[in-house]
Scaffold this motif. Structure first.
Motif, short mmCIF file in Angstrom:
data_model
loop_
_atom_site.label_atom_id
_atom_site.label_comp_id
_atom_site.label_asym_id
_atom_site.label_seq_id
_atom_site.Cartn_x
_atom_site.Cartn_y
_atom_site.Cartn_z
N ARG A 1 0.85 -1.19 0.00
CA ARG A 1 0.00 0.00 0.00
C ARG A 1 0.88 1.25 0.00
O ARG A 1 1.75 1.40 0.86
CB ARG A 1 -0.91 0.02 1.22
CG ARG A 1 -1.99 1.10 1.13
CD ARG A 1 -2.76 1.22 2.40
NE ARG A 1 -1.89 1.76 3.44
CZ ARG A 1 -2.15 1.68 4.74
NH1 ARG A 1 -3.24 1.05 5.16
NH2 ARG A 1 -1.33 2.21 5.63
N PHE A 2 0.69 2.10 -0.98
CA PHE A 2 1.40 3.38 -1.06
C PHE A 2 0.42 4.48 -0.65
O PHE A 2 -0.68 4.56 -1.17
CB PHE A 2 1.85 3.68 -2.50
CG PHE A 2 3.07 2.92 -2.92
CD1 PHE A 2 3.01 1.56 -3.21
CD2 PHE A 2 4.30 3.57 -3.04
CE1 PHE A 2 4.13 0.86 -3.60
CE2 PHE A 2 5.44 2.87 -3.42
CZ PHE A 2 5.36 1.52 -3.70
N ARG A 3 0.84 5.30 0.29
CA ARG A 3 0.02 6.45 0.68
C ARG A 3 0.87 7.70 0.42
O ARG A 3 1.98 7.81 0.93
CB ARG A 3 -0.32 6.34 2.16
CG ARG A 3 -1.49 7.19 2.61
CD ARG A 3 -1.51 7.29 4.11
NE ARG A 3 -1.90 6.05 4.78
CZ ARG A 3 -3.15 5.79 5.17
NH1 ARG A 3 -4.11 6.65 4.94
NH2 ARG A 3 -3.42 4.67 5.80
N PHE A 4 0.37 8.59 -0.42
CA PHE A 4 1.17 9.75 -0.83
C PHE A 4 0.87 10.96 0.04
O PHE A 4 -0.27 11.41 0.12
CB PHE A 4 0.89 10.11 -2.30
CG PHE A 4 1.25 9.00 -3.23
CD1 PHE A 4 2.56 8.83 -3.65
CD2 PHE A 4 0.29 8.11 -3.69
CE1 PHE A 4 2.91 7.80 -4.50
CE2 PHE A 4 0.62 7.07 -4.54
CZ PHE A 4 1.94 6.91 -4.95
N PRO A 5 1.89 11.51 0.70
CA PRO A 5 1.66 12.73 1.50
C PRO A 5 1.53 13.94 0.57
O PRO A 5 1.89 13.86 -0.61
CB PRO A 5 2.94 12.83 2.33
CG PRO A 5 3.99 12.16 1.51
CD PRO A 5 3.30 11.10 0.70
N PRO B 1 6.65 8.41 0.06
CA PRO B 1 5.32 7.84 0.28
C PRO B 1 5.40 6.91 1.49
O PRO B 1 6.49 6.42 1.82
CB PRO B 1 5.08 7.04 -1.00
CG PRO B 1 6.45 6.68 -1.50
CD PRO B 1 7.36 7.80 -1.06
N GLU B 2 4.26 6.69 2.15
CA GLU B 2 4.25 5.67 3.20
C GLU B 2 4.00 4.33 2.49
O GLU B 2 3.04 4.19 1.76
CB GLU B 2 3.12 5.97 4.18
CG GLU B 2 2.97 4.95 5.28
CD GLU B 2 1.62 5.07 5.96
OE1 GLU B 2 1.41 6.03 6.72
OE2 GLU B 2 0.76 4.20 5.72
N VAL B 3 4.91 3.40 2.69
CA VAL B 3 4.80 2.12 1.99
C VAL B 3 4.80 0.98 2.98
O VAL B 3 5.68 0.90 3.85
CB VAL B 3 6.00 1.91 1.02
CG1 VAL B 3 5.80 0.65 0.20
CG2 VAL B 3 6.16 3.12 0.09
N MET B 4 3.80 0.12 2.90
CA MET B 4 3.80 -1.08 3.75
C MET B 4 3.05 -2.22 3.07
O MET B 4 2.26 -2.00 2.16
CB MET B 4 3.22 -0.77 5.13
CG MET B 4 1.81 -0.21 5.12
SD MET B 4 1.27 0.26 6.79
CE MET B 4 0.97 -1.36 7.51
N PHE B 5 3.36 -3.43 3.50
CA PHE B 5 2.62 -4.58 3.00
C PHE B 5 1.27 -4.63 3.69
O PHE B 5 1.15 -4.32 4.88
CB PHE B 5 3.39 -5.87 3.29
CG PHE B 5 4.51 -6.11 2.32
CD1 PHE B 5 4.27 -6.62 1.05
CD2 PHE B 5 5.82 -5.84 2.68
CE1 PHE B 5 5.30 -6.84 0.15
CE2 PHE B 5 6.87 -6.07 1.80
CZ PHE B 5 6.61 -6.56 0.52
N ASN C 1 3.53 -6.81 10.87
CA ASN C 1 2.46 -5.82 10.70
C ASN C 1 2.59 -5.10 9.36
O ASN C 1 1.90 -4.12 9.10
CB ASN C 1 2.45 -4.81 11.85
CG ASN C 1 3.74 -3.99 11.91
OD1 ASN C 1 4.67 -4.24 11.14
ND2 ASN C 1 3.78 -3.03 12.82
N GLY C 2 3.50 -5.56 8.51
CA GLY C 2 3.61 -5.01 7.15
C GLY C 2 4.67 -3.94 6.99
O GLY C 2 4.99 -3.53 5.87
N HIS C 3 5.25 -3.47 8.12
CA HIS C 3 6.28 -2.43 8.04
C HIS C 3 7.56 -3.00 7.42
O HIS C 3 7.93 -4.14 7.69
CB HIS C 3 6.58 -1.86 9.43
CG HIS C 3 5.45 -1.06 9.99
ND1 HIS C 3 5.60 -0.21 11.06
CD2 HIS C 3 4.13 -0.97 9.63
CE1 HIS C 3 4.44 0.36 11.35
NE2 HIS C 3 3.54 -0.09 10.49
N ILE C 4 8.23 -2.17 6.63
CA ILE C 4 9.41 -2.63 5.90
C ILE C 4 10.62 -1.81 6.32
O ILE C 4 10.56 -0.57 6.33
CB ILE C 4 9.20 -2.44 4.37
CG1 ILE C 4 7.89 -3.09 3.92
CG2 ILE C 4 10.39 -3.00 3.58
CD1 ILE C 4 7.40 -2.59 2.57
N CYS C 5 11.69 -2.49 6.66
CA CYS C 5 12.91 -1.78 7.05
C CYS C 5 13.79 -1.63 5.81
O CYS C 5 14.54 -2.53 5.44
CB CYS C 5 13.65 -2.57 8.13
SG CYS C 5 15.15 -1.76 8.67
#
Lengths: 307, 151
Positions: free
Chosen positions: B57-61, B69-73, B86-90
């Motif tokens: 999921r890309f969320r564009f500020p 962008p905020e990017v997570m699975f 929780n989908g967070h990516i390092c």
């Protein structure tokens, strides 16, 4: 300092990070380190502070600087020496872009004093676009920033932006940051297209490409000498940087980029204190710029800001 | 949004299906203007994730692309030492090493490359602690420590 602390481009700190127990993720408190969640709160505080600071401020007398270091005997003599030559300082936001923003501000002011050269700069920027593509910056990522840079130069040419409007232009985050991005791309392009010249100076990066990717392209990473050499080689107006630090010398240490340019050439003047650049104005410039300074003061009054 | 033109170009590039293993999810395909995109990526051949499909999921500020962008699975994240449950990516380019020179495609390719170079499917060692403390937050709020993931 610039925010967040990890993003200050202090590549010398990198080995320290590699000693962390985890390759990735947050540092656990149990490991004897400060809890990263509390560091994060601190980052947010710093960030808030940076966000309220204008991207560029008005010209202020150097007295403020002297007061700032009143309790610091190692800085004070250098500031006093600086005051003999310089009459004003324009503070620039400590967001990791301070070199680029200061230099660009100085460049736009320089162009206002050398109006006949604005067209040449418009050509230079127009031509640079092909170079950016040659260096691997794709059209879709470059376009918005290229357009903004060119638009702002045209506003100078059409006198829609004069000395008193420049401050407002550079305080508009969308415009100001777009100019910084394009300057970063110009810097990265010069480095990539002249890689053999710069590669011998790299210490912690495997290649110029990697250096640009981590130290030039990202928005909030501070510039080092390599970037300063590259950007001034592209934009050509020399910059004279007065370095002051906690060493026990009585005078600031000046350096001019690009190296070898004539001392009599009219340069952009910047002040460097460890970790930060601001624009400074020589007393001669102030005299030449009587009108400009008056405009600046006028604007300052209408904005209700205090020096 | 100041950079709408840029977003539209990126959208067209992705919709054109020119990036291997990366495509826009069906619910995103008709809305270049929307601020949240779902992108599916497919594990490359001859890797631990071959044939597996994941949703990002890309969320564009507002400040994209000056800000990342905020990017997570979402749904079922890959089991990977740099990806939290929780989908967070390092991955540094999603945070402090983000650059306006990067694009959605470039981010997807970096994430694919991160998956492809994985030699053992396992969760990050500090997964439980991290997920407990950050599950309701944006991954961009985390103070990440990066190691060798500058891909």
């Amino acid at each position: 300092m610039s925010s967040p602390p990890e993003a200050t481009g202090e590549s010398a700190d990198a080995p320290q990070q590699q000693e962390e127990a985890f390759e990735c993720g947050v540092t656990p408190q149990a490991n004897g380190h400060v809890d990263d969640y509390s560091i994060l709160d601190h980052h947010r505080e710093v960030r808030k502070e940076v966000e309220v600071q204008p991207l560029v401020g008005p010209v202020e007398p150097l007295d403020g600087l002297e007061n700032e270091y009143a309790d610091n005997p190692s800085f004070l003599p250098k500031i006093r020496a600086l005051k003999k030559q310089y009459g004003g300082i324009r503070r620039v936001c400590k967001d990791g872009c301070c070199f680029y923003r200061s230099y660009l501000y100085g460049l736009f002011e320089w162009l206002l004093r050398h109006r006949s050269q604005i067209d040449e700069y418009i050509n230079l920027i127009t031509e640079s676009r092909k170079q950016l593509e040659a260096a691997g910056y794709t059209e879709s990522t470059v376009d918005d920033f290229y357009d903004e840079f060119l638009d702002q130069l045209k506003l100078l040419r059409e006198s829609a932006t004069g000395p008193s409007e420049l401050e407002t232009t550079f305080q508009d985050a969308g415009v100001s940051n777009s100019l910084v991005v394009y300057a970063r791309f110009l810097t990265g392009t010069h480095l990539k297209l002249h890689a053999p010249e710069f590669e011998p100076f790299l210490t912690t990066h495997a290649s110029i490409h990697q250096y640009v990717q981590t130290e030039v392209d990202p928005m909030w990473v501070e510039a080092e000498h390599v970037q300063i050499i590259a950007l001034t080689s592209v934009l050509k107006v020399p910059v004279r940087i007065q370095y002051i630090d906690a060493s026990d010398t009585a005078e600031p240490a000046p350096l001019t980029f690009p190296e070898g340019c004539g001392a009599d050439e009219e340069a952009i003047h910047l002040l460097y204190r460890p970790g930060h650049y601001d624009v400074i104005y020589t007393k001669t410039t102030d005299n030449q710029e009587g009108g400009k300074m008056a405009d600046g003061d006028g604007q300052q009054a209408t904005n209700g800001r205090q020096a | 949004m100041k950079f709408q033109k840029r977003i539209e170009k990126e959208f067209e590039a992705l919709r054109g299906g020119t990036v291997p293993h990366v495509k826009l999810d069906n619910d995103t395909t008709s809305h270049a203007q929307q601020r949240i995109w779902t992108v599916t990526i497919e594990g490359a051949e001859s890797t631990l994730y071959e044939g597996e499909v994941f949703k990002l999921r890309f969320r564009f500020p507002d400040k994209y692309p000056l800000e990342s962008p905020e990017v997570m699975f979402v749904e079922k994240p890959p089991v990977h030492p740099h990806i939290y449950t929780n989908g967070h990516i390092c991955l540094s380019i999603l945070y402090e090493a983000w650059s306006p020179a990067l694009t959605v495609s470039a981010v997807c390719l970096s994430i694919l490359s991160m998956l492809s170079s994985c030699t053992k499917k396992e969760h990050p060692p500090d997964n439980d602690k991290y997920v407990l403390q950050s599950s309701t937050q944006s991954p961009k709020s985390t103070s990440w420590m990066f190691h060798d993931d500058r891909v």
